[in-house]
Design an enzyme around this catalytic site. Structure first.
Site, PDB file in Angstrom:
ATOM      1  N   CYS A   1       0.805  -1.224   0.000  1.00 27.21           N
ATOM      2  CA  CYS A   1       0.000   0.000   0.000  1.00 27.21           C
ATOM      3  C   CYS A   1       0.836   1.272   0.000  1.00 27.21           C
ATOM      4  O   CYS A   1       0.298   2.361  -0.147  1.00 27.21           O
ATOM      5  CB  CYS A   1      -0.910   0.020   1.222  1.00 27.21           C
ATOM      6  SG  CYS A   1       0.039  -0.081   2.748  1.00 27.21           S
TER       7      CYS A   1
ATOM      8  N   CYS B   1      -1.254  -5.047   6.620  1.00 28.23           N
ATOM      9  CA  CYS B   1      -0.954  -3.874   7.448  1.00 28.23           C
ATOM     10  C   CYS B   1      -0.206  -4.278   8.717  1.00 28.23           C
ATOM     11  O   CYS B   1       0.592  -3.511   9.248  1.00 28.23           O
ATOM     12  CB  CYS B   1      -2.239  -3.153   7.839  1.00 28.23           C
ATOM     13  SG  CYS B   1      -3.363  -2.908   6.463  1.00 28.23           S
TER      14      CYS B   1
HETATM   15 FE1  FES Z   1      -1.347   0.491   4.296  1.00 28.87          FE
HETATM   16 FE2  FES Z   1      -2.988  -0.589   6.069  1.00 28.87          FE
HETATM   17  S1  FES Z   1      -3.465  -0.032   4.017  1.00 28.87           S
HETATM   18  S2  FES Z   1      -0.899  -0.123   6.314  1.00 28.87           S
END
Ligand code: FES
Length: 143
Positions: free
Chosen positions: A34, A103
């Site tokens: 992400c 995450c």
């Molecule tokens: Fe990046 Fe959770 S979406 S750490």
């Protein structure tokens, strides 16, 4: 998306958030999936992690897992902190939605990066293999 009560609690009032100017070790890691970033600071005395703080631009799950992970290593020997897996943290939070498991890897990796930095600053010899890129302990895939 369903979050457990514990995740919501740690997200709403995260523990150990902030910076540490006199840290003995600092680790910064990014999440390949992400792009989010996490910074972890540790204070060490006689091999014990006496204090820990984190800062993240990550999402709610990153904040909740870091809050829980920092609670779990505070006051513990480095050897125990090294064994903390994202799986143990997710379980302590009563689970995370599957799409959010990645995450939880940030906290584990940031803790290890901070410990590595501590070893390097103190010139303490260590085995590089302890810090090599790991796959997720929860689903055993790369995140
Ligand atoms: Fe990046 Fe959770 S979406 S750490």
């Amino acid at each position: 998306m369903e979050y457990s009560a514990k995740v919501l609690e740690h997200f709403a009032t995260p523990h150990n958030v902030g910076k540490m100017d006199d840290a003995d070790g600092v680790g910064e890691v990014g999440n390949a999936k992400c792009g989010d970033i996490m910074k972890m600071y540790i204070k060490v005395k006689d091999d014990i992690i006496t204090d820990v703080k984190f800062n993240t631009y990550g999402c709610a799950s990153a904040i909740a897992t870091s809050s829980m992970a920092t609670d779990m290593i505070k006051g513990k020997p480095i050897s125990e902190a090294m064994k903390l897996t994202n799986k143990a943290v997710v379980e302590a939070l009563d689970g995370l939605p599957a799409v959010k498991i990645h995450c939880s890897v940030l906290a584990e990796e940031a803790i290890k990066a901070a410990i590595k930095d501590y070893y390097e600053r103190q010139n303490i010899p260590f085995d590089e293999n302890m810090f090599k890129e790991d796959t997720c302990h929860y689903c055993y895939k790369e995140h």
